[in-house]
Every structure is written in C-alpha cells, then in structure tokens.
Design an enzyme around this catalytic site. Structure first.
Site, mmCIF file in Angstrom:
data_model
loop_
_atom_site.group_PDB
_atom_site.id
_atom_site.type_symbol
_atom_site.label_atom_id
_atom_site.label_comp_id
_atom_site.label_asym_id
_atom_site.label_seq_id
_atom_site.Cartn_x
_atom_site.Cartn_y
_atom_site.Cartn_z
ATOM 1 N N HIS A 210 0.838 -1.327 -0.052
ATOM 2 C CA HIS A 210 0.056 0.037 -0.280
ATOM 3 C C HIS A 210 0.933 1.219 0.022
ATOM 4 O O HIS A 210 1.983 1.304 0.450
ATOM 5 C CB HIS A 210 -0.808 0.047 1.116
ATOM 6 C CG HIS A 210 -2.032 -0.949 1.119
ATOM 7 N ND1 HIS A 210 -3.511 -0.605 0.632
ATOM 8 C CD2 HIS A 210 -2.222 -2.223 1.061
ATOM 9 C CE1 HIS A 210 -4.259 -1.575 0.745
ATOM 10 N NE2 HIS A 210 -3.586 -2.597 0.669
ATOM 11 N N CYS A 241 -7.555 -1.645 3.994
ATOM 12 C CA CYS A 241 -8.372 -2.391 4.946
ATOM 13 C C CYS A 241 -9.419 -1.890 5.729
ATOM 14 O O CYS A 241 -8.970 -0.964 6.400
ATOM 15 C CB CYS A 241 -7.341 -3.035 5.692
ATOM 16 S SG CYS A 241 -8.227 -4.312 6.826
ATOM 17 N N ASN A 250 -3.748 0.682 -2.318
ATOM 18 C CA ASN A 250 -2.769 -0.029 -2.849
ATOM 19 C C ASN A 250 -1.762 0.731 -3.802
ATOM 20 O O ASN A 250 -2.138 2.008 -4.130
ATOM 21 C CB ASN A 250 -3.348 -1.187 -3.724
ATOM 22 C CG ASN A 250 -4.120 -2.185 -2.928
ATOM 23 O OD1 ASN A 250 -5.426 -2.024 -2.804
ATOM 24 N ND2 ASN A 250 -3.548 -2.866 -2.725
HETATM 25 N N1 COA Z 1 -19.049 -16.084 3.639
HETATM 26 C C1 COA Z 1 -20.588 -16.104 3.911
HETATM 27 N N2 COA Z 1 -21.007 -16.400 5.245
HETATM 28 C C2 COA Z 1 -20.029 -16.528 6.063
HETATM 29 C C3 COA Z 1 -18.849 -16.568 6.014
HETATM 30 C C4 COA Z 1 -18.199 -16.426 4.697
HETATM 31 N N3 COA Z 1 -17.128 -16.463 4.343
HETATM 32 N N4 COA Z 1 -18.206 -17.083 6.869
HETATM 33 C C5 COA Z 1 -19.161 -17.055 7.896
HETATM 34 N N5 COA Z 1 -20.180 -16.786 7.545
HETATM 35 C C6 COA Z 1 -21.519 -16.958 8.179
HETATM 36 C C7 COA Z 1 -21.684 -18.208 9.064
HETATM 37 O O1 COA Z 1 -22.404 -19.143 7.975
HETATM 38 C C8 COA Z 1 -22.589 -17.816 10.140
HETATM 39 O O2 COA Z 1 -23.830 -17.610 9.725
HETATM 40 P P1 COA Z 1 -25.166 -17.877 10.669
HETATM 41 O O3 COA Z 1 -25.334 -16.792 11.744
HETATM 42 O O4 COA Z 1 -26.142 -17.719 9.563
HETATM 43 O O5 COA Z 1 -24.848 -19.249 11.175
HETATM 44 C C9 COA Z 1 -21.972 -16.361 10.407
HETATM 45 O O6 COA Z 1 -21.580 -15.870 9.140
HETATM 46 C C10 COA Z 1 -21.218 -16.287 11.421
HETATM 47 O O7 COA Z 1 -20.114 -17.256 11.079
HETATM 48 P P2 COA Z 1 -18.549 -17.211 12.205
HETATM 49 O O8 COA Z 1 -17.928 -18.124 11.735
HETATM 50 O O9 COA Z 1 -18.926 -16.875 13.562
HETATM 51 O O10 COA Z 1 -18.080 -15.810 11.672
HETATM 52 P P3 COA Z 1 -17.610 -14.538 12.182
HETATM 53 O O11 COA Z 1 -18.648 -13.640 12.534
HETATM 54 O O12 COA Z 1 -16.909 -14.829 13.277
HETATM 55 O O13 COA Z 1 -16.755 -13.596 11.361
HETATM 56 C C11 COA Z 1 -15.301 -13.669 9.168
HETATM 57 C C12 COA Z 1 -15.442 -14.108 10.666
HETATM 58 C C13 COA Z 1 -13.810 -14.312 9.008
HETATM 59 C C14 COA Z 1 -16.282 -14.320 8.421
HETATM 60 C C15 COA Z 1 -15.241 -12.202 9.355
HETATM 61 O O14 COA Z 1 -14.523 -11.622 10.474
HETATM 62 C C16 COA Z 1 -14.966 -11.553 8.174
HETATM 63 O O15 COA Z 1 -15.552 -11.704 6.978
HETATM 64 N N6 COA Z 1 -13.774 -10.958 7.948
HETATM 65 C C17 COA Z 1 -12.846 -10.499 6.731
HETATM 66 C C18 COA Z 1 -13.204 -8.893 6.755
HETATM 67 C C19 COA Z 1 -12.459 -8.636 5.421
HETATM 68 O O16 COA Z 1 -13.206 -8.447 4.527
HETATM 69 N N7 COA Z 1 -11.181 -7.829 5.551
HETATM 70 C C20 COA Z 1 -10.786 -7.198 4.394
HETATM 71 C C21 COA Z 1 -9.881 -8.083 3.538
HETATM 72 S S1 COA Z 1 -8.516 -8.687 4.398
HETATM 73 ZN ZN ZN Z 2 -4.459 -4.564 0.700
#
Ligand code: COA
Ligand code: ZN
Length: 310
Positions: A210, A241, A250
């Site tokens: 970035h 992010c 980026n």
């Molecule tokens: N796509 C769609 N749904 C998802 C998913 C995915 N990748 N991962 C989890 N879920 C759903 C689960 O099925 C669950 O659904 P439900 O409540 O209907 O059962 C719900 O989300 C919670 O799941 P959980 O495993 O507890 O996830 P979380 O709430 O702890 O979140 C992440 C974890 C990783 C999904 C979330 O923190 C995330 O998306 N982070 C990425 C952030 C991002 O984009 N950063 C920038 C890029 S680096």
């Molecule tokens: Zn990046």
C-alpha cells in the site's frame, strides 16, 4: 533471463472493499475484462466474506462465475475462512487467496480469531479442497501486516517467517507478503523478502504494498532485488483495509506497470489500454479519489512500448 513480472489487479477486491457505493456486477466484470484485454492475466475479482460485513461483495458468486468466461484471465478471489474458501471453490475459480495477519491484534479485528486458529483454518481449507473434489484449485496464502500494524505497531520478522513456514507446511501453493497499512520501507522489504524467498524454493511469492506513506514503488524495487516477480496493485490506487486504522490505497497499477516496463521488465500489459481502462473505472465510481502520477501527467514522449509478439 526471464524478465516477466506479473502485476495482479486487486482493485475489484481490495479497491472496492473501501468503496461504499455498490458497483454492479457487470461493471466489475468489465473491469476484469478490460484488464485482460490490456494484457493482464491475474485479477483478484472479489472477496467471499459475509455480505453483512462487506455488502459490496454480496455478488461474489456472480462475479466469480462471470470472470471465468473472460479469455486469457486467471481470476482469483480472497477468502478469510473455510466457509469463504468453500464458496469460492464451488464457483470453479482456479485460484483462491486466503488471508491472515502476522499481527495478532489485526488478525483478531479482521477475522475474529487468533493467528494460530487462522493457520488451522488454512489446514482445513487444504483438506476441504481434496474432500470437495477441487484438487485443481491453487491455494495461495497471504500474510497481512507483515511489515507493521496500525493497531499493534511493530511486527517481528520472526513472526512472519514462522507463518511462512507454517503455511508452506500446510500446503500453500503460493504466498503473498502484504504491507496492509503502508508501514514498510525498502531496506526492511529487501531484508525480509530475501529471507522469505530463501524459505520458499519453487513456491511463487508475491508482494502486496500500500502506498499509504509514499514508499510503495520504492518497496517494489526493493522486493524485485530480493527476487520477487509478482505484485498486487489497484487501478487508481483504490483500496485499503476496512479493519485497520488510517488504511489507504494500494500501489497504483498504472504507475507500477510504468515503473516495471521502464526498467525493461515485461508485464505483458499495454499501458495506453490500461490508462483507458482507468478512465472508464473512474467514470463508474463518481466521487472516489483516484490517484496516479502517470494518469495525471500522461506518458512521456520518450516512452516506448516494449515489442511484444502479436
Ligand atoms: N461467507 C458467508 N457467510 C459466512 C462466511 C463467509 N465467508 N463466514 C462465515 N459466515 C457466516 C456463518 O455461516 C454464520 O452464519 P449464521 O449466523 O447464519 O450461522 C455467520 O457468518 C457467523 O459465522 P462465524 O464463523 O462466527 O464468523 P464471524 O462472525 O466470526 O466472522 C469472518 C468471521 C472471517 C467471516 C469475518 O470476520 C470476515 O468476514 N472477515 C473479513 C473481513 C475483511 O473483508 N477484511 C478485509 C480483507 S483482508
Ligand atoms: Zn491490501
């Protein structure tokens, strides 16, 4: 000597995750198609995260399937966990990029688990690839905040190298080392990337910079010196992010291609075509800040497009 360098367009993923206006799927695909038409081979086309977390990617399946139809393109998608990887692999995408953070604090904020749990999740993804019948999918693993963290500050090189070893051991087909928040400087990049390259053997390694503090392209040169031959970049320098304070864009794709081609490296990308694509993308995202030196100043009269086989 092979002077090929891959510039991987990540604007439709890293760029758009910071953009609140929803870009329609057909525009995202036009972006990907335009990049392929300009000669680019690699685009990170979307992110398989829950739509409630990043609404921009509610159309991830549609974009991934559409990108598979684009001739000459190897589309990839970012995934933060097993569920995202399973969604991505089910579309037929040939490449999936998993991401975790070297900084525990950033990993917790970004994906709500410890770094060790994220490594375990990557092992589950590798197992799921086989179990779900997607043996041909390439699984890349990215290490975010590898050069410093906007929450925790310093990130030790030993922490990054430990993760490199763990991800290689888990079966990563390639690695991306990322400066998510623009903390890296060239001597740091040269030092760390030499150590990473020494561990990776034949496993390809990319860098993701970035330009938050203006050192993005200097860091590209430093990584090149260490042997890195693939870089992520975003048209107009969009990106950042949403889960890191003060994150900005980026490195700019146009300026990155200009640098590499000026240095006699071959990106395969036609710069005038890329600049035309940037103008189109900018017109689709009114009000977004597009940066980029070459786009603002125009190509110099002395710029010669490299000869390429027809
Ligand atoms: N796509 C769609 N749904 C998802 C998913 C995915 N990748 N991962 C989890 N879920 C759903 C689960 O099925 C669950 O659904 P439900 O409540 O209907 O059962 C719900 O989300 C919670 O799941 P959980 O495993 O507890 O996830 P979380 O709430 O702890 O979140 C992440 C974890 C990783 C999904 C979330 O923190 C995330 O998306 N982070 C990425 C952030 C991002 O984009 N950063 C920038 C890029 S680096
Ligand atoms: Zn990046």
């Amino acid at each position: 000597m092979d002077n090929r360098v891959d510039v991987r367009e990540v604007g439709p993923r890293d760029g758009l995750q910071m953009v609140s206006q929803i870009l329609p799927a057909e525009r995202k695909l036009a972006w990907c198609r335009g990049y392929a038409d300009a000669g680019g081979r690699h685009v990170e086309v979307t992110s398989f995260v829950p739509p409630r977390i990043v609404p921009q990617f509610a159309d991830a399946e549609e974009v991934a399937r559409g990108a598979l139809e684009i001739p000459g393109l190897t589309p990839a998608a970012l995934v933060p966990n097993l569920k995202g990887a399973q969604r991505a692999m089910a579309t037929g995408l040939p490449k999936v990029h998993y991401v975790l953070s070297a900084s525990e604090a950033h990993n917790l904020k970004n994906v709500r688990r410890s770094t060790a749990e994220s490594v375990e999740d990557f092992r589950r993804i590798v197992a799921a690839r086989r179990a779900d019948g997607h043996a041909g999918v390439r699984l890349g693993a990215g290490i975010a905040t590898a050069f410093g963290c906007a929450i925790a500050g310093e990130v030790q090189a030993a922490q990054v190298l430990g993760l490199v070893d763990a991800l290689l051991d888990a079966g990563a087909d390639e690695l991306t080392i990322a400066d998510t928040v623009g903390y890296a400087h060239p001597s740091q990049v040269r030092g760390l990337m030499k150590q990473v390259m020494a561990r990776c053997g034949d496993v390809p390694v990319a860098c993701h910079f970035h330009d938050t503090r203006g050192l993005g392209l200097s860091n590209v040169l430093a990584a090149l010196e260490a042997g890195v031959r693939a870089f992520d970049a975003s048209i107009g320098g969009l990106g950042g992010c949403p889960f890191a304070p003060n994150a900005t864009g980026n490195i700019n794709t146009e300026d990155t291609v200009f640098l590499l081609e000026s240095e006699g490296l071959d990106t395969g990308i036609d710069l005038p075509a890329l600049l035309a694509l940037r103008a189109a993308v900018a017109s689709w995202l009114p009000g977004e800040a597009f940066v980029g030196a070459v786009a603002n100043a125009g190509l110099p009269l002395t710029y010669k497009a490299p000869a390429r086989p027809a």
